[in-house]
Design a protein around this motif. Structure first.
Motif, short mmCIF file in Angstrom:
data_model
loop_
_atom_site.label_atom_id
_atom_site.label_comp_id
_atom_site.label_asym_id
_atom_site.label_seq_id
_atom_site.Cartn_x
_atom_site.Cartn_y
_atom_site.Cartn_z
N ASP A 1 1.36 -1.29 0.15
CA ASP A 1 0.06 -0.25 0.23
C ASP A 1 0.67 1.19 -0.11
OD1 ASP A 1 -1.54 2.24 1.10
OD2 ASP A 1 -3.43 1.29 1.28
N PRO A 2 0.63 2.07 -0.85
CA PRO A 2 1.39 3.32 -0.94
C PRO A 2 1.16 3.92 0.61
CG PRO A 2 -0.30 3.86 -2.49
CD PRO A 2 -0.95 2.15 -1.36
N ALA A 3 0.73 4.18 0.89
CA ALA A 3 0.56 4.78 2.63
C ALA A 3 1.19 3.82 3.68
CB ALA A 3 -0.81 4.70 3.11
N ASP A 4 2.12 2.29 3.39
CA ASP A 4 2.42 1.84 4.39
C ASP A 4 3.61 2.48 5.19
OD1 ASP A 4 1.57 -0.72 3.84
OD2 ASP A 4 2.26 -1.44 2.67
N ARG A 5 4.35 3.31 4.05
CA ARG A 5 5.20 4.15 4.56
C ARG A 5 5.73 5.13 4.24
NH1 ARG A 5 10.47 3.20 8.34
NH2 ARG A 5 10.87 5.61 9.08
N THR A 6 4.81 6.76 5.03
CA THR A 6 4.51 8.05 4.68
C THR A 6 5.33 8.99 4.99
OG1 THR A 6 2.27 7.69 4.47
CG2 THR A 6 2.95 10.52 4.18
N THR A 7 6.17 9.84 4.34
CA THR A 7 7.83 10.33 4.90
C THR A 7 7.04 11.80 4.41
OG1 THR A 7 9.57 8.87 4.73
CG2 THR A 7 9.65 11.14 5.30
N ILE A 8 7.15 12.50 4.88
CA ILE A 8 7.04 14.72 4.93
C ILE A 8 8.03 14.97 5.49
CG2 ILE A 8 5.14 16.18 4.84
CD1 ILE A 8 2.34 13.64 5.12
N ASP A 9 8.62 15.78 4.67
CA ASP A 9 9.66 16.45 5.16
C ASP A 9 9.84 18.17 5.02
OD1 ASP A 9 11.81 17.28 6.23
OD2 ASP A 9 13.08 16.73 5.15
N LEU A 10 8.95 19.08 5.21
CA LEU A 10 9.03 20.17 5.56
C LEU A 10 10.37 21.05 5.34
CD1 LEU A 10 5.16 20.48 5.98
CD2 LEU A 10 6.61 19.98 3.97
N GLY A 11 10.76 20.77 5.81
CA GLY A 11 12.63 21.53 6.94
C GLY A 11 12.45 21.78 7.97
N ALA A 12 11.48 23.00 7.89
CA ALA A 12 10.84 23.37 9.57
C ALA A 12 10.27 21.74 10.61
CB ALA A 12 10.52 24.66 10.16
N LEU A 13 9.50 21.34 9.91
CA LEU A 13 8.99 20.13 10.71
C LEU A 13 8.84 18.73 9.86
CD1 LEU A 13 5.27 20.66 10.54
CD2 LEU A 13 6.40 22.17 9.49
N ALA A 14 9.08 17.41 10.15
CA ALA A 14 8.49 16.72 9.58
C ALA A 14 7.91 15.36 10.04
CB ALA A 14 10.00 15.78 8.92
N GLY A 15 7.51 14.32 9.26
CA GLY A 15 6.73 13.47 9.89
C GLY A 15 7.08 11.78 8.97
N VAL A 16 6.26 10.67 10.08
CA VAL A 16 7.07 9.20 9.38
C VAL A 16 5.60 8.79 9.97
CG1 VAL A 16 8.05 7.41 9.28
CG2 VAL A 16 9.43 9.53 9.29
N SER A 17 4.98 8.09 9.42
CA SER A 17 4.14 7.51 9.52
C SER A 17 4.19 5.80 9.12
CB SER A 17 2.57 7.94 9.06
OG SER A 17 1.92 6.73 9.45
N ASP A 18 4.34 4.71 10.00
CA ASP A 18 4.92 3.20 9.37
C ASP A 18 4.08 2.83 9.90
OD1 ASP A 18 7.94 2.28 8.04
OD2 ASP A 18 6.75 0.90 9.95
N ARG A 19 3.72 1.68 8.95
CA ARG A 19 3.12 0.99 9.01
C ARG A 19 3.13 -0.77 10.52
NH1 ARG A 19 2.98 -4.88 6.81
NH2 ARG A 19 4.86 -4.25 5.87
N GLY A 20 4.37 -0.41 10.58
CA GLY A 20 4.58 -1.40 11.64
C GLY A 20 5.45 -2.55 11.05
N LEU A 21 5.07 -3.57 12.52
CA LEU A 21 5.42 -5.33 11.41
C LEU A 21 5.11 -6.07 12.07
CD1 LEU A 21 8.84 -4.58 13.60
CD2 LEU A 21 8.47 -4.34 11.20
N VAL A 22 3.95 -5.57 12.54
CA VAL A 22 3.04 -6.44 12.91
C VAL A 22 1.32 -6.89 11.57
CG1 VAL A 22 1.86 -8.08 14.25
CG2 VAL A 22 4.23 -7.34 15.10
N HIS A 23 0.73 -5.38 11.86
CA HIS A 23 -0.62 -5.28 11.53
C HIS A 23 0.12 -5.02 9.99
CE1 HIS A 23 -2.95 -3.70 14.59
NE2 HIS A 23 -1.43 -3.45 15.24
N HIS A 24 -1.30 -5.53 9.16
CA HIS A 24 -1.06 -6.01 7.99
C HIS A 24 -0.82 -4.22 6.96
CE1 HIS A 24 -0.53 -9.65 7.13
NE2 HIS A 24 -1.74 -9.66 8.40
#
Ligand SMILES: [Zn+2]
Ligand SMILES: [Zn+2]
Length: 328
Positions: free
Chosen positions: A71-94
């Motif tokens: 899924d393209p959302a399995d890992r989302t990385t957003i880098d705005l320079g002054a702030l950044a976010g990561v969202s990751d599926r983890g190791l267990v959930h599908h």
């Protein structure tokens, strides 16, 4: 044009406080990113990592070899320079049922939203994505109340409406639901609103302080003095949330406002981080371990890796916002 706030990064013409676009060249002065936007752009074609065949967006499995496509959302990385976010599926959930949305105006006004889909509902990732987008639009929008607490409340309200109307006029009781934590930074003040057990922390050096109080069974029995924290968190009901955004709930957020009078880092996260690292101080130590001068993205990646190394039992979302101290 309003009071001068700076100059356009593209053409250097002066731009006004709160302008969304440069009046001279049209360059957007609002930077933002979200799980929804990422998934929308990457969903157009999906290439199988095993056989290389290209499948359409409608299918979950490769047309050629039958592999379940990432899924393209399995890992989302957003880098705005002054702030950044990561969202990751983890190791267990599908699936990654968390979603993040973050943005910043040229004047430094900053907002971040983390939502965690309630896994006992249908397609909870849809709720998380819709809620995070709707809340961010209000937080950085031109029409919302100026006063921060009212603005954050309006953002949570909009997120609640977005979730409640996902399935049109015919919502079912097990329809998509999610938690939400929204942070709004403006004028030397951090305002945080939340529903459920997604959290915000203030990290200063190796120290960490929780800004939110979970809407969960454990947090509520502790607050009522019915159990101590150790006993409450050992109970199997501990993580049952008591408030959320869903098809038949009225949004009922708590909202707090604190001045950031010293330099530090605002962290907004889902329980996939804090379940693995329960102590605020430890989270602060791990964040500081990214090193002096580490970028927000480096800190977000490090905290995500720490949660994965500790088991990655849930989806993990973190948004890292370093803030200068201001005179208050
Ligand atoms: Zn310009
Ligand atoms: Zn979670």
């Amino acid at each position: 044009m309003n009071a001068l706030a700076g100059s356009c990064p593209a053409c250097a013409e002066p731009v006004g406080l709160g302008d969304r676009f440069c009046e001279a060249c049209g360059t957007p002065l609002l930077r933002k990113g979200s799980t929804s936007a990422e998934a929308a752009t990457k969903d157009v074609v999906r290439k199988c990592p095993a056989c290389g065949a290209v499948s359409g967006t409608a299918t979950e499995y490769c047309d050629e070899c039958g592999l379940r496509l990432p899924d393209p959302a399995d890992r989302t990385t957003i880098d705005l320079g002054a702030l950044a976010g990561v969202s990751d599926r983890g190791l267990v959930h599908h699936r990654n049922e968390d979603a993040i949305a973050l943005g910043r105006l040229l004047d430094g006004t900053t907002a971040a939203v983390v939502c965690d889909g309630v896994s006992t509902t249908r397609q909870p990732e849809r709720a998380a994505r819709a809620a995070s987008e709707a809340a961010l639009a209000v937080l950085l929008g031109v029409d919302a109340p100026v006063e921060p607490v009212a603005r954050v409340r309006a953002a949570v309200e909009a997120a609640g409406t977005a979730v409640a109307t996902l399935d049109g006029s015919n919502p079912s009781p097990d329809g998509p639901s999610c938690t939400l934590v929204a942070a709004y930074v403006a004028g030397g003040e951090v305002t945080v609103g939340w529903v459920g057990d997604s959290r915000a922390y203030w990290l200063a050096g190796p120290d960490g302080r929780l800004l939110t109080r979970d809407h969960s069974w454990a947090a509520e029995v502790v607050a009522e003095g019915l159990m101590d924290e150790a006993a409450a968190f050992a109970d199997r009901r501990a993580h049952t949330i008591t408030r959320w955004l869903g098809p038949d709930t009225r949004p009922d957020p708590d909202v707090v406002s604190v001045p950031h009078d010293g330099a530090g880092t605002l962290l907004v996260c889902s329980d996939g981080l804090w379940n693995e690292v329960p102590e605020a101080g430890r989270i602060g130590e791990f964040a500081a371990g990214a090193g002096d001068g580490a970028t927000p993205l480096a800190v977000a990646n490090r905290l995500t890796e720490v949660a994965l190394a500790a088991g990655g039992r849930d989806n993990i979302s973190v948004v890292v916002i370093p803030l200068e101290g201001v005179q208050v």
